[in-house]
Design an enzyme around this catalytic site. Structure first.
Site, PDB file in Angstrom:
ATOM      1  N   GLU A 162     -23.747   2.868 -41.191  1.00 21.30           N
ATOM      2  CA  GLU A 162     -24.700   1.825 -41.599  1.00 21.30           C
ATOM      3  C   GLU A 162     -26.152   2.293 -41.522  1.00 21.30           C
ATOM      4  O   GLU A 162     -27.063   1.479 -41.428  1.00 21.30           O
ATOM      5  CB  GLU A 162     -24.464   0.569 -40.751  1.00 21.30           C
ATOM      6  CG  GLU A 162     -23.145  -0.099 -41.121  1.00 21.30           C
ATOM      7  CD  GLU A 162     -22.822  -1.340 -40.314  1.00 21.30           C
ATOM      8  OE1 GLU A 162     -23.318  -1.459 -39.174  1.00 21.30           O
ATOM      9  OE2 GLU A 162     -22.069  -2.186 -40.831  1.00 21.30           O
ATOM     10  N   LYS A 163     -26.366   3.619 -41.582  1.00 18.64           N
ATOM     11  CA  LYS A 163     -27.745   4.086 -41.399  1.00 18.64           C
ATOM     12  C   LYS A 163     -28.656   3.685 -42.552  1.00 18.64           C
ATOM     13  O   LYS A 163     -29.872   3.672 -42.396  1.00 18.64           O
ATOM     14  CB  LYS A 163     -27.786   5.591 -41.148  1.00 18.64           C
ATOM     15  CG  LYS A 163     -27.199   6.451 -42.222  1.00 18.64           C
ATOM     16  CD  LYS A 163     -27.258   7.912 -41.799  1.00 18.64           C
ATOM     17  CE  LYS A 163     -26.500   8.803 -42.758  1.00 18.64           C
ATOM     18  NZ  LYS A 163     -25.055   8.492 -42.788  1.00 18.64           N
ATOM     19  N   PHE A 164     -28.081   3.322 -43.711  1.00 13.99           N
ATOM     20  CA  PHE A 164     -28.932   2.845 -44.796  1.00 13.99           C
ATOM     21  C   PHE A 164     -28.966   1.320 -44.879  1.00 13.99           C
ATOM     22  O   PHE A 164     -29.391   0.754 -45.875  1.00 13.99           O
ATOM     23  CB  PHE A 164     -28.499   3.469 -46.129  1.00 13.99           C
ATOM     24  CG  PHE A 164     -28.775   4.946 -46.175  1.00 13.99           C
ATOM     25  CD1 PHE A 164     -30.070   5.429 -46.034  1.00 13.99           C
ATOM     26  CD2 PHE A 164     -27.736   5.854 -46.309  1.00 13.99           C
ATOM     27  CE1 PHE A 164     -30.335   6.795 -46.044  1.00 13.99           C
ATOM     28  CE2 PHE A 164     -27.984   7.221 -46.329  1.00 13.99           C
ATOM     29  CZ  PHE A 164     -29.290   7.695 -46.187  1.00 13.99           C
ATOM     30  N   HIS A 165     -28.476   0.660 -43.832  1.00 14.23           N
ATOM     31  CA  HIS A 165     -28.548  -0.806 -43.779  1.00 14.23           C
ATOM     32  C   HIS A 165     -29.882  -1.192 -43.156  1.00 14.23           C
ATOM     33  O   HIS A 165     -30.297  -0.620 -42.153  1.00 14.23           O
ATOM     34  CB  HIS A 165     -27.398  -1.323 -42.907  1.00 14.23           C
ATOM     35  CG  HIS A 165     -27.169  -2.802 -42.999  1.00 14.23           C
ATOM     36  ND1 HIS A 165     -28.074  -3.731 -42.545  1.00 14.23           N
ATOM     37  CD2 HIS A 165     -26.120  -3.507 -43.488  1.00 14.23           C
ATOM     38  CE1 HIS A 165     -27.580  -4.943 -42.749  1.00 14.23           C
ATOM     39  NE2 HIS A 165     -26.399  -4.835 -43.325  1.00 14.23           N
ATOM     40  N   TRP A 168     -23.321  -1.578 -48.056  1.00  8.60           N
ATOM     41  CA  TRP A 168     -21.911  -1.583 -48.457  1.00  8.60           C
ATOM     42  C   TRP A 168     -21.651  -2.100 -49.861  1.00  8.60           C
ATOM     43  O   TRP A 168     -20.520  -2.324 -50.242  1.00  8.60           O
ATOM     44  CB  TRP A 168     -21.084  -2.376 -47.437  1.00  8.60           C
ATOM     45  CG  TRP A 168     -21.684  -3.685 -46.994  1.00  8.60           C
ATOM     46  CD1 TRP A 168     -22.446  -3.889 -45.880  1.00  8.60           C
ATOM     47  CD2 TRP A 168     -21.584  -4.957 -47.649  1.00  8.60           C
ATOM     48  NE1 TRP A 168     -22.826  -5.212 -45.798  1.00  8.60           N
ATOM     49  CE2 TRP A 168     -22.301  -5.894 -46.869  1.00  8.60           C
ATOM     50  CE3 TRP A 168     -20.950  -5.412 -48.813  1.00  8.60           C
ATOM     51  CZ2 TRP A 168     -22.427  -7.243 -47.208  1.00  8.60           C
ATOM     52  CZ3 TRP A 168     -21.069  -6.761 -49.153  1.00  8.60           C
ATOM     53  CH2 TRP A 168     -21.799  -7.644 -48.353  1.00  8.60           C
ATOM     54  N   ARG A 179     -13.642   0.745 -37.897  1.00  3.96           N
ATOM     55  CA  ARG A 179     -13.769  -0.223 -36.805  1.00  3.96           C
ATOM     56  C   ARG A 179     -12.651  -1.255 -36.936  1.00  3.96           C
ATOM     57  O   ARG A 179     -11.987  -1.338 -37.960  1.00  3.96           O
ATOM     58  CB  ARG A 179     -15.130  -0.900 -36.815  1.00  3.96           C
ATOM     59  CG  ARG A 179     -15.408  -1.751 -38.035  1.00  3.96           C
ATOM     60  CD  ARG A 179     -16.755  -2.452 -37.937  1.00  3.96           C
ATOM     61  NE  ARG A 179     -17.054  -3.178 -39.159  1.00  3.96           N
ATOM     62  CZ  ARG A 179     -18.195  -3.788 -39.398  1.00  3.96           C
ATOM     63  NH1 ARG A 179     -19.159  -3.789 -38.510  1.00  3.96           N
ATOM     64  NH2 ARG A 179     -18.389  -4.431 -40.533  1.00  3.96           N
ATOM     65  N   ASN A 219     -15.988  -9.871 -33.165  1.00  6.37           N
ATOM     66  CA  ASN A 219     -16.983  -9.885 -34.233  1.00  6.37           C
ATOM     67  C   ASN A 219     -16.283 -10.091 -35.559  1.00  6.37           C
ATOM     68  O   ASN A 219     -15.335  -9.378 -35.878  1.00  6.37           O
ATOM     69  CB  ASN A 219     -17.743  -8.565 -34.305  1.00  6.37           C
ATOM     70  CG  ASN A 219     -18.946  -8.653 -35.239  1.00  6.37           C
ATOM     71  OD1 ASN A 219     -19.856  -9.436 -34.986  1.00  6.37           O
ATOM     72  ND2 ASN A 219     -18.940  -7.879 -36.308  1.00  6.37           N
ATOM     73  N   GLU A 220     -16.732 -11.070 -36.315  1.00 12.38           N
ATOM     74  CA  GLU A 220     -16.140 -11.325 -37.634  1.00 12.38           C
ATOM     75  C   GLU A 220     -14.635 -11.075 -37.574  1.00 12.38           C
ATOM     76  O   GLU A 220     -14.098 -10.199 -38.272  1.00 12.38           O
ATOM     77  CB  GLU A 220     -16.781 -10.452 -38.697  1.00 12.38           C
ATOM     78  CG  GLU A 220     -18.213 -10.826 -38.980  1.00 12.38           C
ATOM     79  CD  GLU A 220     -18.810 -10.093 -40.181  1.00 12.38           C
ATOM     80  OE1 GLU A 220     -18.267  -9.047 -40.569  1.00 12.38           O
ATOM     81  OE2 GLU A 220     -19.807 -10.565 -40.719  1.00 12.38           O
ATOM     82  N   GLU A 224     -25.757 -13.676 -38.662  1.00 11.81           N
ATOM     83  CA  GLU A 224     -26.139 -12.408 -39.290  1.00 11.81           C
ATOM     84  C   GLU A 224     -26.503 -12.644 -40.738  1.00 11.81           C
ATOM     85  O   GLU A 224     -25.796 -13.345 -41.465  1.00 11.81           O
ATOM     86  CB  GLU A 224     -24.941 -11.438 -39.344  1.00 11.81           C
ATOM     87  CG  GLU A 224     -24.555 -10.749 -38.084  1.00 11.81           C
ATOM     88  CD  GLU A 224     -23.388  -9.783 -38.333  1.00 11.81           C
ATOM     89  OE1 GLU A 224     -23.233  -9.279 -39.463  1.00 11.81           O
ATOM     90  OE2 GLU A 224     -22.619  -9.560 -37.397  1.00 11.81           O
TER      91      GLU A 224
HETATM   92  C1  GAL Z   1     -21.135  -7.530 -40.846  1.00  6.49           C
HETATM   93  C2  GAL Z   1     -20.826  -7.045 -39.440  1.00  6.49           C
HETATM   94  C3  GAL Z   1     -21.953  -6.241 -38.844  1.00  6.49           C
HETATM   95  C4  GAL Z   1     -22.482  -5.257 -39.840  1.00  6.49           C
HETATM   96  C5  GAL Z   1     -22.897  -5.981 -41.083  1.00  6.49           C
HETATM   97  C6  GAL Z   1     -23.490  -5.088 -42.136  1.00  6.49           C
HETATM   98  O1  GAL Z   1     -19.970  -7.745 -41.557  1.00  6.49           O
HETATM   99  O2  GAL Z   1     -20.538  -8.127 -38.593  1.00  6.49           O
HETATM  100  O3  GAL Z   1     -21.480  -5.582 -37.701  1.00  6.49           O
HETATM  101  O4  GAL Z   1     -21.505  -4.321 -40.128  1.00  6.49           O
HETATM  102  O5  GAL Z   1     -21.793  -6.612 -41.647  1.00  6.49           O
HETATM  103  O6  GAL Z   1     -23.886  -5.825 -43.267  1.00  6.49           O
END
Ligand code: GAL
Length: 674
Positions: free
Chosen positions: A367-370, A327, A122, A160-161, A319
């Site tokens: 990110e399926k395990f987030h 991650w 991304r 975003n960020e 967030e």
């Molecule tokens: C942030 C991001 C989100 C998501 C999240 C996961 O850095 O803005 O889109 O990826 O981390 O922890």
């Protein structure tokens, strides 16, 4: 500020009330429409009243150049609006779609080593790319034209960020933009050559075209170029934000605009003090490093820094994770009650709303395990129950909205000093910029003392105690501000490797620490950094690591000397009476016990009162309203219950506190003070 007028609970249709925002990122494009109905139903069940929509939707909104498909988003927004759920609408420009990078591969970012970063992750764009900017602004304009009048629109969310993955780009486009930025900053080459110290190693430029971004080089790169490149990169990303913001202000006047900052442990890239000037609302993302069982201390520091970035005003937690992230090397789940504790740490330090990444855990993708507020297993889960409980608590304390946390103690923090202090070829790689402020912040927090984290150029005269940890780069303004505060009666503590250079990374000559030498009444002839595992003992029993120096007193008194190490007998901690105040110096990295002991002395000397007497692991913070009301927040991170002195009503438990509030192990309290 972010509160939505909504029903406090389902079935309570006649009593609309203000609420602290609660919700998170919502990515409906990852799910079929049937799921959207369930989403809205469950959002209402959980009390969600603000969702961030569209962050990564570009590829679904513009399927080919200029071919926009808004029907699905209309549908989603309509459902949310009808349900009374507020929307933080993203401009959808965070991640360019594959058609754009195929058509214009020149927008892809390039690393220092010259590697192109390809699409498939991304945010694959060069911050200086005019092509990216043009397409992003065009999409932003379409979004604003279409949705400016949306009833549920609370906030615009640009990108975003910004800079999360592409902060530093070394491509030819960046090189040209960097030259433009330098021309504007320095005017001519003579000035650039002076500032960059190019008399060194035959680096003198005779034409701007010779100037490059700091690509991989043979030897140690020019440090001022490195520093300026970081400044430039932060400015370029900010310019992308501003370009979109200006469109939103034009087409959607009155709706606040934000972009989510990343004030957290490793987030070094953006100068958020500068960025904060351009947003209507400071919003921040914060993730714990779950490996650290005391990660809450980092959260506390970051949240106070976020408030400093917001110039003391309330801010929004945009967030955080409702559970484990995906991650980190080992994605440790939150412990029971931790969700509420973390959230109330943020609120106690100035957040007026708590949002999560993300609403529904993804079924596919990286990110399926987030964690999501709504886990794969559904609502019969601890995460869901704890999220619902958090909503309850946020409602119970909603009256704090708009109040502010302000304190008598300040820690100075500056991204430029962070950038410069960690450049190559310094006395020791063990000097890590965020290290010492965090240790001091923790000592203060453990002592129940509230603290603000502010920019060094701020007016410091309202503070009784000012801490200046490893502030390597110092402007003349910052040096003056500290002197004024001390002369006016403040107590200051400066630590090693502060005040060493000016804003161009040129040594302030005549003996270290040049910017603070006179104020501190000391003069350092030589740095004496320690070996990796070496520690020094001080004459008062304290212990230091990382650093020592050959220090002479030129007016200060010695409070402790080194017993051993490279400078036995030399002062390591000093104090200098100046005007109505005093300036202290610590010439080594004190360990935690020594930091606690020094902070206790400084607190006493400055006359600062703790917010409450607490033991380590129990946090107290206070928020004040203009009308004189105040709330004491207690967050108990320990495994034992605690009694904290307080008088008033604990809004969390509903019980009155007649002298003490009792907070269970792992619990929280918010006392409206009598
Ligand atoms: C942030 C991001 C989100 C998501 C999240 C996961 O850095 O803005 O889109 O990826 O981390 O922890």
């Amino acid at each position: 500020m972010f509160s939505t007028t909504a029903q406090r609970s389902r079935g309570d249709a006649d009593s609309p009330s203000r609420r602290l925002a609660f919700g998170g990122d919502y990515n409906p494009e990852q799910w079929p429409r049937e799921v959207w109905d369930e989403d809205v139903r469950l959002m209402l069940e959980a009390g969600v009243d603000l969702v961030t929509v569209g962050v990564f939707s570009w590829a679904h909104l513009e399927v080919a150049p200029g071919d926009y498909r808004f029907d699905w988003l209309d549908d989603v927004l309509d459902r949310l609006t009808r349900a009374g759920i507020g929307v933080d609408l993203a401009t959808a420009t965070a991640s360019p779609p594959p058609w754009l990078t195929s058509l214009h591969p020149e927008i892809l970012p390039v690393t220092r080593e010259g590697t192109v970063l390809w699409p498939g992750g991304r945010q694959a764009f060069c911050p200086s790319s005019p092509v990216y900017r043009e397409h992003a602004v065009a999409l932003c304009r379409k979004m604003a034209e279409r949705y400016a009048g949306l009833d549920s629109l609370r906030l615009w969310h640009v990108g975003n960020e910004l800079g999360c993955h592409n902060a530093l780009c070394f491509c030819d486009t960046s090189a040209a933009a960097f030259r433009g930025w330098l021309r504007e900053r320095y005017g001519d080459l003579d000035e650039l050559n002076r500032v960059w110290g190019t008399a060194f190693w035959s680096q003198r430029y005779t034409d701007f075209e010779q100037v490059l971004p700091p690509r991989q080089v043979t030897a140690v790169p020019n440090p001022t170029r490195e520093l300026d490149f970081r400044r430039f990169s932060s400015d370029e990303l900010l310019a992308n934000y501003v370009a979109e913001r200006d469109v939103l202000r034009e087409l959607s006047p009155g709706v606040p605009v934000t972009t989510n900052f990343m004030v957290m442990q490793n987030s070094k890239e953006m100068d958020y003090f500068r960025w904060a000037e351009e947003v209507d609302v400071v919003s921040n993302d914060h993730y714990l490093m779950a490996e650290d069982p005391e990660g809450y201390t980092e959260l506390a520091f970051s949240a106070d820094l976020t408030r400093g970035v917001a110039r003391g005003r309330p801010w929004l937690l945009m967030e955080t994770s409702p559970g484990a992230v995906n991650w980190q090397p080992r994605n440790i789940a939150r412990r029971p009650g931790e969700l509420l504790r973390s959230a109330m740490q943020h609120v106690g330090r100035g957040a007026d709303g708590i949002l999560f990444f993300q609403w529904r855990a993804s079924a596919a993708g990286a990110e399926k395990f987030h964690a999501g507020l709504l886990p794969h297993a559904g609502t019969d889960t601890r995460t869901w129950r704890e999220s619902v409980e958090l909503r309850r608590v946020l409602d119970a304390v909603a009256e704090i909205e708009g109040s502010v946390a302000r304190n008598r103690v300040a820690i100075l923090f500056d991204w430029h000093a962070w950038w410069a202090s960690e450049l190559d070829s310094h006395p020791s790689t063990d000097v890590r910029y965020r290290d010492v402020p965090k240790v001091l912040h923790r000592s203060l927090t453990d002592a129940g003392v509230g603290v603000d984290v502010v920019h060094p150029d701020s007016d410091l005269t309202g503070y009784d105690l000012v801490l200046v940890p490893t502030l390597y780069t110092v402007t003349d303004t910052a040096a003056d501000r500290l002197r004024e505060a001390v002369e006016g009666g403040a107590t200051a503590l400066v630590t090693y490797f502060s005040g060493i250079v000016d804003e161009h990374d040129h040594i302030r000559l005549g003996g270290y620490p040049g910017a603070y030498r006179d104020l501190l009444g000391i003069r350092v002839g030589e740095f004496l950094p320690l070996r990796a595992d070496e520690a020094v003992e001080l004459s008062n029993g304290w212990r230091g690591t990382v650093w020592a120096e050959d220090l002479q007193l030129t007016g200060a008194e010695s409070l402790a000397t080194y017993v051993d190490g490279p400078a036995p007998g030399v002062p390591a901690v000093t104090r200098h009476a100046v005007g109505r105040g005093s300036a202290w110096y610590a010439a080594t990295r004190l360990d935690r016990d020594a930091s606690d002991a020094l902070v206790a002395r400084l607190v006493e000397a400055s006359g600062v009162e703790p917010l409450a007497g607490v033991r380590p692991g129990v946090e107290v913070t206070r928020r004040h309203a203009d009308d004189g009301r105040s709330w004491l927040f207690v967050v108990n991170h320990t495994d034992a219950g605690v009694d904290v002195e307080a008088r008033g009503l604990d809004l969390v438990s509903g019980r009155s506190a007649d002298g003490v509030v009792t907070v269970d192990a792992g619990g929280v309290a918010v006392v409206r003070e009598a």
